[in-house]
Design a protein around this motif. Structure first.
Motif, PDB file in Angstrom:
ATOM      1  N   TRP A 111      -7.150  -0.763 -11.821  1.00 40.34           N
ATOM      2  CA  TRP A 111      -6.081  -1.193 -10.922  1.00 40.34           C
ATOM      3  C   TRP A 111      -5.264  -2.344 -11.492  1.00 40.34           C
ATOM      4  O   TRP A 111      -4.124  -2.561 -11.083  1.00 40.34           O
ATOM      5  CB  TRP A 111      -6.672  -1.600  -9.572  1.00 40.34           C
ATOM      6  CG  TRP A 111      -7.127  -0.418  -8.771  1.00 40.34           C
ATOM      7  CD1 TRP A 111      -8.402  -0.029  -8.532  1.00 40.34           C
ATOM      8  CD2 TRP A 111      -6.286   0.541  -8.122  1.00 40.34           C
ATOM      9  NE1 TRP A 111      -8.429   1.126  -7.780  1.00 40.34           N
ATOM     10  CE2 TRP A 111      -7.135   1.491  -7.506  1.00 40.34           C
ATOM     11  CE3 TRP A 111      -4.910   0.702  -8.005  1.00 40.34           C
ATOM     12  CZ2 TRP A 111      -6.648   2.574  -6.772  1.00 40.34           C
ATOM     13  CZ3 TRP A 111      -4.424   1.780  -7.277  1.00 40.34           C
ATOM     14  CH2 TRP A 111      -5.284   2.696  -6.675  1.00 40.34           C
ATOM     15  N   THR A 141      -3.728   9.114  -0.588  1.00 40.58           N
ATOM     16  CA  THR A 141      -4.456   8.017   0.035  1.00 40.58           C
ATOM     17  C   THR A 141      -5.575   7.576  -0.893  1.00 40.58           C
ATOM     18  O   THR A 141      -6.099   8.384  -1.674  1.00 40.58           O
ATOM     19  CB  THR A 141      -5.046   8.421   1.394  1.00 40.58           C
ATOM     20  OG1 THR A 141      -5.844   7.334   1.901  1.00 40.58           O
ATOM     21  CG2 THR A 141      -5.937   9.647   1.279  1.00 40.58           C
ATOM     22  N   LYS A 147     -10.535   5.062  -3.908  1.00 39.05           N
ATOM     23  CA  LYS A 147      -9.935   4.010  -4.731  1.00 39.05           C
ATOM     24  C   LYS A 147     -10.655   3.837  -6.062  1.00 39.05           C
ATOM     25  O   LYS A 147     -10.142   3.236  -6.994  1.00 39.05           O
ATOM     26  CB  LYS A 147      -9.939   2.682  -3.975  1.00 39.05           C
ATOM     27  CG  LYS A 147     -11.308   2.028  -3.813  1.00 39.05           C
ATOM     28  CD  LYS A 147     -11.250   0.696  -3.124  1.00 39.05           C
ATOM     29  CE  LYS A 147     -10.834   0.832  -1.692  1.00 39.05           C
ATOM     30  NZ  LYS A 147     -11.816   1.557  -0.836  1.00 39.05           N
ATOM     31  N   GLN A 157       0.489   2.827  -3.518  1.00 38.86           N
ATOM     32  CA  GLN A 157      -0.587   1.840  -3.425  1.00 38.86           C
ATOM     33  C   GLN A 157      -0.403   0.705  -4.443  1.00 38.86           C
ATOM     34  O   GLN A 157      -1.018  -0.348  -4.306  1.00 38.86           O
ATOM     35  CB  GLN A 157      -1.941   2.519  -3.659  1.00 38.86           C
ATOM     36  CG  GLN A 157      -2.280   3.607  -2.658  1.00 38.86           C
ATOM     37  CD  GLN A 157      -1.740   4.966  -3.068  1.00 38.86           C
ATOM     38  OE1 GLN A 157      -1.104   5.106  -4.100  1.00 38.86           O
ATOM     39  NE2 GLN A 157      -1.999   5.983  -2.240  1.00 38.86           N
ATOM     40  N   ASN A 448      -7.428  -2.201   2.485  1.00 35.83           N
ATOM     41  CA  ASN A 448      -8.082  -1.028   1.919  1.00 35.83           C
ATOM     42  C   ASN A 448      -9.169  -1.400   0.909  1.00 35.83           C
ATOM     43  O   ASN A 448     -10.205  -0.741   0.808  1.00 35.83           O
ATOM     44  CB  ASN A 448      -7.065  -0.118   1.237  1.00 35.83           C
ATOM     45  CG  ASN A 448      -7.719   1.100   0.644  1.00 35.83           C
ATOM     46  OD1 ASN A 448      -8.155   1.983   1.385  1.00 35.83           O
ATOM     47  ND2 ASN A 448      -7.804   1.157  -0.671  1.00 35.83           N
TER      48      ASN A 448
END
Length: 451
Positions: A111, A141, A147, A157, A448
């Motif tokens: 990420w 999603t 994730k 995101q 999230n």
């Protein structure tokens, strides 16, 4: 897998059959169906990265690319590596006239990956032969465990999603430029995959480990010494290879020099073609172990080896330069800047040069010389598509420019061969570099990450 009498021939014939069954009776079946139904076959082949991994899966990935309309590769994680995986697919694509070469990229980059790192990964692949990118992935999603499924998601995101179009347009412009004309190469480097046929016994033998290490070494040496090259896969050579005078031709591309790396085996068709090439005065350089097996005439193999000019990794460039077979120099100080590699594409009197600094730390103040070209040099800024002419010098035969490479910086250059050109000077704009602070304040945009 025991090394009994004539084991080399048994192993060799077995793996030739395995390769043919995979590529011709699996991939070609899909390709033919796509042809019939007006579709394009694309994707990537598993275990592409080394001779050992290919022996555990396909007996060679390069023959598959003949039967893909858009051949492709996969590249995971936040890193780059040797030129091998990109050169394998890029070489076959150029030789067989396939204009698009796909990569699935960025899975497992995490990420926290930045545009700079994504650019670094993409351009390492682009300079080695890829020119189309499929970004992994865009998730509807990332709730819960999603994730952690091969992140990141290149979608809403991301904090940088609103700026992603600028980055994607940058890559797209490079992809278009790197589809222009035909990629050129000074050298055909024989791929030693067939040597894996007789050294693989179901385990990672010392012989196959050395094959991989030597293959990477010579590939990195050629790239770092700015010797443009393609791989010659022996299945592709068998189908599309021919000799015309001092040119060794594979499909659409003619090569003036063939390099034999560390090898154990050569196919009989390769031996025959190389003998014709050598007898016509073609240049064959040998680096490493000579092959001692062929499925054809051992007498012909012995004769072929008498034509091979032995050298080493540091001597290849000098050997080629003596014969006027070098197209480019990228000097930093007294040596070629080995952290920079390049690709050249040509259409008529115009050539495209893509130069990439792979280092994440090293700055290079370089002198770039285009040999045999008296032309005007232009830079395309992929951020905007704008084109500007660069300062250059010409001696009537060669063109010289000065370029400073920041870490991970690239240049997309156009050189128009106008045959007679005066030295061209431009006024350089002053630039200021700003160092970002190490301390940042972060605000969570949603919860999230905690669910």
């Amino acid at each position: 897998y025991r090394e009994t009498d004539h084991y080399q021939k048994v192993r060799y014939d077995f793996w030739v059959l395995v390769s043919e069954m995979f590529s011709c009776h699996y991939m070609k079946t899909i390709y033919d169906w796509c042809e019939e139904h007006h579709c394009k076959a694309t994707g990537h082949i598993m275990m592409e990265e080394s001779i050992f991994s290919q022996m555990t899966s396909t007996a060679g990935v390069m023959p598959f690319y003949e039967y893909m309309h858009v051949p492709g590769i996969d590249w995971l994680r936040r890193r780059i590596d040797s030129p091998v995986i990109g050169k394998q697919v890029g070489s076959v694509a150029c030789q067989l006239g396939k204009k698009q070469v796909l990569t699935e990229s960025y899975a497992l980059c995490g990420w926290g990956v930045t545009f700079e790192e994504l650019k670094w990964i993409a351009e390492w692949q682009f300079v080695n032969g890829v020119n189309q990118i499929c970004q992994h992935l865009m998730a509807y999603t990332i709730k819960g465990v999603r994730k952690r499924d091969y992140p990141p998601s290149h979608f809403i995101q991301q904090t940088w999603w609103k700026d992603a179009k600028l980055f994607h347009d940058y890559l797209a412009r490079e992809c278009v430029a790197l589809s222009y004309g035909d990629q050129t190469a000074d050298v055909l480097l024989l791929h030693p995959l067939r040597s894996g046929y007789i050294t693989y016994d179901g385990t990672r033998t010392e012989e196959i480990r050395q094959l991989d290490e030597r293959c990477v070494e010579i590939s990195e040496a050629l790239s770092g010494q700015h010797i443009s090259y393609h791989y010659g896969d022996e299945t592709i050579i068998e189908r599309y290879g021919r000799v015309e005078g001092k040119q060794f031709i594979v499909g659409r591309i003619a090569y003036q020099t063939v390099v034999m790396p560390h090898m154990h085996a050569l196919d009989k068709k390769t031996v025959d073609l190389l003998l014709d090439f050598a007898r016509n005065g073609g240049t064959i350089l040998g680096v490493g172990r000579d092959p001692d097996f062929t499925n054809g005439s051992m007498e012909k193999l012995g004769e072929l080896l008498t034509y091979v000019r032995q050298t080493n990794l540091t001597g290849i460039r000098s050997a080629l330069k003596e014969e006027g077979l070098i197209s480019l120099s990228i000097h930093c100080g007294e040596e070629e800047a080995d952290c920079i590699s390049y690709q050249q594409r040509t259409e008529g009197d115009t050539s495209v040069y893509f130069l990439v600094n792979h280092s994440q730390e090293r700055f290079c103040d370089t002198t770039v010389t285009f040999f045999g070209v008296a032309g005007a040099v232009f830079q395309m800024h992929a951020e905007t598509g704008a084109i500007e002419r660069l300062a250059s010098q010409s001696d009537g035969k060669n063109t010289i420019i000065k370029l400073g490479f920041n870490p991970m910086q690239s240049y997309l250059l156009y050189v128009e061969d106008v045959h007679t050109v005066d030295n061209y000077h431009v006024k350089r704009e002053l630039r200021q570099e700003l160092l970002l602070l190490d301390e940042w304040k972060l605000d969570a945009i949603d919860t999230n990450a905690f669910t």
